[in-house]
Design a protein around this motif. Structure first.
Motif, PDB file in Angstrom:
ATOM      1  N   GLY A 101      24.665  61.172  63.750  1.00 45.45           N
ATOM      2  CA  GLY A 101      24.797  59.999  65.026  1.00 45.45           C
ATOM      3  C   GLY A 101      25.960  59.039  64.708  1.00 45.45           C
ATOM      4  N   GLN A 102      26.374  59.992  64.024  1.00 42.87           N
ATOM      5  CA  GLN A 102      27.502  59.555  64.245  1.00 42.87           C
ATOM      6  C   GLN A 102      28.993  59.876  64.939  1.00 42.87           C
ATOM      7  N   SER A 103      29.771  59.124  64.921  1.00 39.57           N
ATOM      8  CA  SER A 103      31.164  59.098  65.686  1.00 39.57           C
ATOM      9  C   SER A 103      32.256  59.577  65.290  1.00 39.57           C
ATOM     10  N   SER A 104      32.040  59.586  64.468  1.00 38.77           N
ATOM     11  CA  SER A 104      33.747  59.263  63.480  1.00 38.77           C
ATOM     12  C   SER A 104      34.764  60.628  63.679  1.00 38.77           C
ATOM     13  N   ALA A 105      35.890  61.066  62.849  1.00 38.12           N
ATOM     14  CA  ALA A 105      36.388  62.312  62.404  1.00 38.12           C
ATOM     15  C   ALA A 105      35.425  62.532  61.233  1.00 38.12           C
ATOM     16  N   VAL A 106      35.225  61.375  60.137  1.00 39.73           N
ATOM     17  CA  VAL A 106      34.947  62.340  58.490  1.00 39.73           C
ATOM     18  C   VAL A 106      33.214  62.699  59.269  1.00 39.73           C
ATOM     19  N   ALA A 107      32.612  62.401  59.780  1.00 42.22           N
ATOM     20  CA  ALA A 107      31.147  63.020  59.623  1.00 42.22           C
ATOM     21  C   ALA A 107      31.567  64.319  60.592  1.00 42.22           C
ATOM     22  N   LEU A 108      32.395  65.022  61.400  1.00 44.94           N
ATOM     23  CA  LEU A 108      32.371  65.832  61.662  1.00 44.94           C
ATOM     24  C   LEU A 108      33.798  66.452  60.560  1.00 44.94           C
ATOM     25  N   THR A 109      34.077  66.070  59.854  1.00 39.77           N
ATOM     26  CA  THR A 109      34.545  66.916  58.873  1.00 39.77           C
ATOM     27  C   THR A 109      33.783  66.961  57.771  1.00 39.77           C
ATOM     28  N   ILE A 110      32.673  66.896  57.601  1.00 37.18           N
ATOM     29  CA  ILE A 110      31.865  66.616  56.241  1.00 37.18           C
ATOM     30  C   ILE A 110      31.287  68.250  56.985  1.00 37.18           C
ATOM     31  N   LEU A 111      30.188  68.226  58.383  1.00 36.09           N
ATOM     32  CA  LEU A 111      29.848  68.618  59.185  1.00 36.09           C
ATOM     33  C   LEU A 111      30.430  69.917  58.880  1.00 36.09           C
ATOM     34  N   ARG A 112      31.234  70.071  59.352  1.00 36.99           N
ATOM     35  CA  ARG A 112      31.844  71.287  59.409  1.00 36.99           C
ATOM     36  C   ARG A 112      31.815  72.114  58.205  1.00 36.99           C
ATOM     37  N   ALA A 113      31.780  71.643  56.950  1.00 34.27           N
ATOM     38  CA  ALA A 113      32.411  71.750  56.058  1.00 34.27           C
ATOM     39  C   ALA A 113      30.860  72.454  55.021  1.00 34.27           C
ATOM     40  N   LEU A 114      29.643  71.605  55.521  1.00 31.82           N
ATOM     41  CA  LEU A 114      28.175  71.972  55.245  1.00 31.82           C
ATOM     42  C   LEU A 114      27.692  73.527  56.460  1.00 31.82           C
ATOM     43  N   ALA A 115      28.701  73.380  57.436  1.00 36.31           N
ATOM     44  CA  ALA A 115      28.294  74.589  58.263  1.00 36.31           C
ATOM     45  C   ALA A 115      28.407  75.913  58.034  1.00 36.31           C
TER      46      ALA A 115
END
Length: 609
Positions: A48-62
């Protein structure tokens, strides 16, 4: 990219440990369910976020964790990228990860195995070194990850290991490596975080640095704690073929027997071995032990015989050879099993150290381990026996032996001939189709108790978990403790939105209850929940003998029925109705995609009283 994977793995590890910390504090929820709920909630929050930090965390969790965690993070990351959120720079250089080598080596006793995997990604090699604990139920006690040259692998493997004495490394195929480590990882996750005061100190990071491993991202001495690295290991194993017989490499003779995968916690069954073959093997080993000069020199032959039978039975129960012991496995048996479940008189307790010494040296001879093994036993037995003496006299162990229903008197171990014990042996050796018929006979040995007077006006909070589902599919239900098992079947059907058109059966401590008379099922209409279960009881519910929808039913809590509240009702759960996971023609057109407590309670309302 390895840095990102390690960061995400540590994050999932912290969440996992938190679930077990809550468990230790008295929380009744399954620790792994707690972890899965928190991971799912966190990923949905990031989505639900729209930040580069959120996407970085999601890519790592993936990149790490269970497959459903990776899938959920991947979908969430794609959503953010689709909204124009910038990708982390490292994500563009991921490449394909492939296994290029796998080696295994063990300590001389087979208590600890070191499995080393080398992966290659974008021309850079990294190593995952896994220390597998075969001495206990812990599964894995250390995982080391870092970059290294593949040419250093053999040197690295032979460096580690308890007592500094390891077997020559053997090569494993990818499938064999996965087969060994899948089991060990599952045991670790089911058992909980390893306890540092028990686990052996088999290696340290200095040894890794010596041999070319660059532990990228390391900040402290906890980098090899499996709590922080299990998620990365899980993702690496999922890259390997899931077929233990595939490929070539180590022979079946090389494979280490890993037992106990169906045992949770440390409450192992210390009754006699389950089948005739194991009993015969235990008796053969006991006879061989008693024929040794060391055993003949012991002052009490009965104590020697009882100890040998007890030790042989426990090893066989774990799937090991009866004489398969080393200092770690012997210590685990003494400290976590004997001290908790065997009452020993003072005179016998004083005789045991000499008996155990004789047994230890016998196992070394029986396995052909040579003079070095005898030396290792001589050096380590004093500590093992001191720890056992302390553990046996520890107030918590004394209290446990006084209250636990599974405690056996040492002198009665061999001669335990109660009707229940005899029935259990007969039941275990019977063909599956006869077990339902034997359940009726059990009532003559262990009559079904009447419901307790206090059961009136109470409800059971039960968790019904669909076994084998990933992510876990479960429902938490509240139902009158006086409901019949037929009632419970109907409630479960409504909770999962099934149509009840298949055979079903409950398997309990008092036998099987269902409508399959050919299999000897007892009448489920004539027994109340309160008769077969109390708080803490787990029993099984099997629906559809073709698809085998098998469930654990756990009675989590007994509650007073709340005034003005109608039962049964659903108070929690995970995942949508499992029609999405177990397809059949009757389920076509169903579109439910989330767990919907309100919808479930609407179905249960038709059953409420």
């Amino acid at each position: 990219m390895l840095v990102a994977e390690m960061w995400a793995s540590r994050l999932l590890g912290q969440i996992w440990v938190t679930g077990w910390a809550d468990d230790a504090a008295g929380d009744t929820h399954d620790p792994n369910d707690v972890m899965e709920n928190q991971v799912e909630t966190f990923i949905h929050y990031l989505a639900g976020q729209s930040s580069a930090v959120a996407l970085t965390i999601l890519r790592a969790l993936a990149l790490v964790g269970e497959d459903w965690m990776r899938d959920l993070a991947t979908v969430a990351a794609r959503g953010l990228a689709g909204r124009g959120v910038p990708e982390p720079a490292w994500a563009a250089h991921s490449g394909t990860t492939e296994l290029i080598d796998a080696l295994s080596t063990t300590d001389m006793f087979g208590d600890v195995e070191v499995i080393t995997l080398v992966f290659r990604r974008a021309a850079i090699d990294h190593v995952v070194v896994v220390f597998v604990d075969h001495a206990s139920l812990a599964g894995i006690f250390k995982i080391m990850v870092g970059e290294m040259a593949a040419s250093n692998l053999t040197t690295l493997v032979t460096t580690f290991g308890p007592a500094g004495s390891l077997s020559d490394p053997i090569s494993l195929t990818a499938a064999q490596a996965r087969a060994r480590l899948d089991d060990a990882l599952d045991r670790m996750l089911d058992h909980g975080p390893p306890e540092a005061d028990y686990l052996p100190d088999a290696a340290d990071r200095d040894g890794v640095a010596q041999h070319g491993v660059d532990d990228r991202g390391s900040e402290d001495d906890e980098d090899d704690d499996p709590a922080g690295t299990w998620a990365l290991l899980r993702a690496r194993l999922d890259l390997l073929p899931d077929d233990a017989l595939a490929g070539t490499g180590a022979s079946d003779a090389d494979m280490i027997v890993i037992g106990g995968s169906d045992v949770n916690g440390s409450d192992l069954d210390l009754d006699l071995a389950d089948d005739g073959a194991d009993r015969a093997e235990a008796e053969r080993v006991v006879t061989r032990f008693l024929a040794t000069d060391r055993a003949k020199a012991l002052p009490d032959r009965d104590v020697a015989r009882i100890w040998a039978r007890m030790a042989a039975d426990w090893a066989l129960d774990l799937g090991r050879a009866a004489q398969h012991y080393g200092p770690l496995s012997l210590g685990y048996f003494l400290i976590t099993e004997v001290s908790q479940h065997i009452t020993i008189g003072d005179d016998d307790l004083a005789l045991l150290p000499a008996v155990i010494r004789a047994w230890a040296h016998f196992t070394a001879d029986a396995r052909g381990l040579g003079a070095i093994a005898h030396q290792q036993w001589d050096e380590q037995l004093a500590d093992v026996l001191d720890q056992f003496t302390s553990a046996y006299k520890e107030p918590g162990a004394v209290e446990h032996r006084a209250t636990c229903a599974d405690v056996i008197a040492f002198r009665l171990y061999e001669t335990e001939t109660s009707s229940e014990a005899l029935f259990d042996r007969l039941y275990a050796s019977a063909p599956t189709l006869m077990r339902g018929q034997l359940d009726a006979a059990r009532l003559a040995l262990d009559p079904l108790p009447p419901p307790a007077a206090a059961a009136a006006g109470t409800v059971y909070r039960v968790k019904v978990l669909l076994r084998g589902s990933k992510p876990p599919i479960w429902r938490r239900l509240e139902i009158s403790s006086m409901s019949t098992l037929t009632d419970l079947h109907t409630v479960i059907q409504a909770a999962f939105d099934w149509n009840g058109d298949h055979l079903w059966v409950f398997t309990t401590d008092y036998g099987q209850f269902g409508y399959s008379s050919d299999l000897g099922d007892q009448d489920p209409d004539s027994v109340a929940l309160a008769q077969i279960a109390t708080e803490g009881t787990t029993f099984r519910y099997l629906f559809d003998f073709g698809d085998n929808l098998d469930h654990n039913v756990i009675v989590e809590r007994t509650l007073l029925a709340a005034a003005g509240t109608a039962y049964p009702r659903c108070v929690g759960g995970r995942q949508p109705d499992p029609a999405l996971y177990y397809f059949d023609d009757d389920d076509e057109g169903r579109t439910d995609a989330v767990f919907d407590k309100e919808l479930i309670n609407a179905r249960l309302a038709r059953l409420q009283t």
